[in-house]
Design a protein around this motif. Structure first.
Motif, PDB file in Angstrom:
ATOM      1  N   LEU A 162      38.731  40.633  45.497  1.00 35.17           N
ATOM      2  CA  LEU A 162      37.980  40.210  44.318  1.00 35.17           C
ATOM      3  C   LEU A 162      37.177  38.945  44.617  1.00 35.17           C
ATOM      4  CD1 LEU A 162      37.628  41.225  41.412  1.00 35.17           C
ATOM      5  CD2 LEU A 162      39.427  39.640  40.714  1.00 35.17           C
ATOM      6  N   GLN A 163      37.782  38.012  45.289  1.00 37.65           N
ATOM      7  CA  GLN A 163      37.086  36.770  45.622  1.00 37.65           C
ATOM      8  C   GLN A 163      35.925  37.022  46.572  1.00 37.65           C
ATOM      9  OE1 GLN A 163      40.350  34.419  47.165  1.00 37.65           O
ATOM     10  NE2 GLN A 163      40.826  33.539  45.149  1.00 37.65           N
TER      11      GLN A 163
ATOM     12  N   TRP B  76      44.517  42.179  46.967  1.00 35.83           N
ATOM     13  CA  TRP B  76      43.521  42.461  45.938  1.00 35.83           C
ATOM     14  C   TRP B  76      42.823  41.183  45.486  1.00 35.83           C
ATOM     15  CZ3 TRP B  76      41.990  47.217  45.549  1.00 35.83           C
ATOM     16  CH2 TRP B  76      42.873  48.260  45.856  1.00 35.83           C
ATOM     17  N   LYS B  77      43.535  40.096  45.480  1.00 36.25           N
ATOM     18  CA  LYS B  77      42.922  38.814  45.113  1.00 36.25           C
ATOM     19  C   LYS B  77      41.829  38.443  46.105  1.00 36.25           C
ATOM     20  CE  LYS B  77      44.016  33.964  44.154  1.00 36.25           C
ATOM     21  NZ  LYS B  77      45.095  32.941  44.051  1.00 36.25           N
ATOM     22  N   LYS B  78      42.094  38.673  47.376  1.00 33.40           N
ATOM     23  CA  LYS B  78      41.103  38.375  48.406  1.00 33.40           C
ATOM     24  C   LYS B  78      39.882  39.267  48.247  1.00 33.40           C
ATOM     25  CE  LYS B  78      40.346  38.105  53.393  1.00 33.40           C
ATOM     26  NZ  LYS B  78      40.941  38.267  54.751  1.00 33.40           N
TER      27      LYS B  78
ATOM     28  N   SER C  91      46.200  44.742  40.403  1.00 30.93           N
ATOM     29  CA  SER C  91      46.081  43.421  39.781  1.00 30.93           C
ATOM     30  C   SER C  91      45.968  42.355  40.856  1.00 30.93           C
ATOM     31  CB  SER C  91      47.294  43.132  38.897  1.00 30.93           C
ATOM     32  OG  SER C  91      47.280  41.780  38.463  1.00 30.93           O
ATOM     33  N   GLU C  92      44.948  41.553  40.744  1.00 28.47           N
ATOM     34  CA  GLU C  92      44.774  40.467  41.702  1.00 28.47           C
ATOM     35  C   GLU C  92      45.838  39.385  41.504  1.00 28.47           C
ATOM     36  OE1 GLU C  92      42.862  38.715  38.127  1.00 28.47           O
ATOM     37  OE2 GLU C  92      43.317  40.690  38.925  1.00 28.47           O
ATOM     38  N   LYS C  93      46.506  39.409  40.343  1.00 29.05           N
ATOM     39  CA  LYS C  93      47.534  38.411  40.067  1.00 29.05           C
ATOM     40  C   LYS C  93      48.852  38.733  40.770  1.00 29.05           C
ATOM     41  CE  LYS C  93      45.590  37.287  35.549  1.00 29.05           C
ATOM     42  NZ  LYS C  93      45.824  37.245  34.076  1.00 29.05           N
TER      43      LYS C  93
END
Length: 210
Positions: A133-134, A129-131, A122-124
């Motif tokens: 996805l971006q 993982w957020k990086k 989860s990117e949250k």
């Protein structure tokens, strides 16, 4: 490029305009895996797959992945490199740095497919993982596979039952969803058993009692 849908992906491929990067992730693993495998075959082509279709597992070093991505295709316009379940949480920073260096310099002759057939993330909840996805949305395309809505699942299961020679009325489909949940892989497995049971009993309709 922003996040795309499965329909957007079909349009891209039909137009012969694949992205340099695809990130496939989400909780609906059955559809994710099916889409990823079709995508890799399409992008890698059927000619010379040993040269134009490279597949790596979660244990692969980013150096080896990068070498495959940067290598030219063999007697084809493009090639495909696919990497499954590459877990950012388990990789040292040096490997992550190599990943982002690669994503910033993807060649026009290669499509890189990062797909997650078993790993959930989860990117949250994770900055790593957020990086990813971006960055993936800038370097290429991302496809998120959420569980399908009940109505769509009922229709899908009814079509699948029909293929197996059975009928799945709405009350039976609702009961199946109630007992099994939204995971399509599990639903299809249980549906196969129900179809075999219904056909074995001499009928073709799956009842709520079944």
């Amino acid at each position: 490029m922003p996040e795309i849908t499965e329909q957007d992906l079909k349009k891209q491929l039909s137009a012969g305009q694949p992205a340099p990067l695809y990130l496939l992730w989400g909780e609906e693993k059955h559809l994710l895996g099916r889409t990823a495998r079709r995508l890799v075959r399409r992008l890698g082509g059927e000619d010379f797959p040993a040269f134009n279709r490279s597949e790596f597992s979660a244990e692969a070093a980013m150096e080896n992945i990068a070498d495959a991505v940067l290598a030219l295709p063999f007697m084809a316009e493009r090639k495909c490199v696919a990497v499954s379940d590459w877990n950012l949480d388990e990789k040292p920073q040096a490997q992550l740095d190599l990943l982002y260096e690669l994503l910033g310099a993807l060649p026009e002759t290669t499509s890189l497919v990062l797909w997650y057939p078993t790993l959930d993330w989860s990117e949250k909840k994770s900055a790593r993982w957020k990086k990813l996805l971006q960055t993936a949305n800038k370097a290429g395309c991302t496809l998120a596979f959420a569980h399908r809505e009940p109505g769509e699942l009922r229709r899908l299961l009814a079509r699948e039952a029909e293929k197996q020679g059975c009928a799945l009325p709405r009350p039976s489909a609702e009961k199946l969803l109630e007992y099994v949940g939204p995971d399509l892989k599990v639903l299809l497995s249980e549906l196969e058993k129900l179809c075999a049971f219904a056909m074995g009993g001499g009928g073709g309709e799956i009842t709520p009692r079944m």
